[in-house]
Scaffold this active site. Structure first.
Site, PDB file in Angstrom:
ATOM      1  N   ASP A 255     -26.822  90.386  16.778  1.00 25.49           N
ATOM      2  CA  ASP A 255     -26.854  91.044  18.039  1.00 25.49           C
ATOM      3  C   ASP A 255     -25.802  90.138  18.833  1.00 25.49           C
ATOM      4  OD1 ASP A 255     -27.803  92.361  20.415  1.00 25.49           O
ATOM      5  OD2 ASP A 255     -28.748  90.417  21.298  1.00 25.49           O
TER       6      ASP A 255
ATOM      7  N   GLU B 179     -24.782  95.468  16.247  1.00 20.31           N
ATOM      8  CA  GLU B 179     -25.076  96.300  17.381  1.00 20.31           C
ATOM      9  C   GLU B 179     -23.657  96.764  17.727  1.00 20.31           C
ATOM     10  OE1 GLU B 179     -25.870  95.266  21.900  1.00 20.31           O
ATOM     11  OE2 GLU B 179     -27.784  95.449  20.975  1.00 20.31           O
TER      12      GLU B 179
ATOM     13  N   ASP C 111     -32.476  87.545  21.601  1.00 21.10           N
ATOM     14  CA  ASP C 111     -31.197  88.057  20.809  1.00 21.10           C
ATOM     15  C   ASP C 111     -31.556  87.846  19.671  1.00 21.10           C
ATOM     16  OD1 ASP C 111     -29.071  87.570  23.109  1.00 21.10           O
ATOM     17  OD2 ASP C 111     -30.559  85.727  23.345  1.00 21.10           O
TER      18      ASP C 111
END
Length: 144
Positions: free
Chosen positions: A7, A67, A140
């Site tokens: 992330d 991501e 996160d």
């Protein structure tokens, strides 16, 4: 298969190492990468790159998941996030890993059944899927 999932962020980057076999998932490691906030952008990007290389060397994953870029009203933060993603993806490319990019809404849909799920909902479902007693913090990590 062993996957390093990321992330991305310039302040906090979450990561996890997950082994999967026959639809069973095992969380091997997780954590955050936090570049020094007062460093210049170039040094922070290099920090992300170097720390990701350490993780890659230690766990030797077969794949790299990150991501995907998303659209933001604040173009400056979107550009900085793109630069962070670039540093992370470069580390994976230099390790000859295949990079898989996933849109946040698609991940939320896969994990929670709702593309607009909250971070708390994602965290809850991640803890259930991975059979964790408690969810790693900060968000996160569960996002990774």
């Amino acid at each position: 298969m062993r996957v390093l999932s990321i992330d991305p962020g310039l302040t906090v980057t979450g990561f996890s190492i997950i082994d999967s076999k026959n639809n069973n998932f095992n969380l091997l490691a997780y954590g955050t990468i936090k570049p020094p906030l007062k460093d210049a952008l170039s040094n922070r990007l290099n920090f992300l790159f170097e720390e990701t290389n350490k993780i890659l060397d230690q766990f030797m994953p077969n794949a790299f998941a990150i991501e995907d870029a998303f659209f933001s009203k604040n173009y400056k933060s979107a550009m900085v996030l793109g630069q962070a993603r670039g540093s992370l993806i470069l580390a994976a490319a230099q390790a000859n890993l295949r990079v898989y990019e996933y849109a946040p809404r698609k991940v939320k849909m896969s994990v929670c059944g709702n593309g607009a799920a909250s971070k708390e909902q994602v965290g809850y479902m991640v803890s259930k899927i991975l059979k964790l007693k408690k969810l790693p913090k900060p968000n996160d990590i569960s996002d990774a």
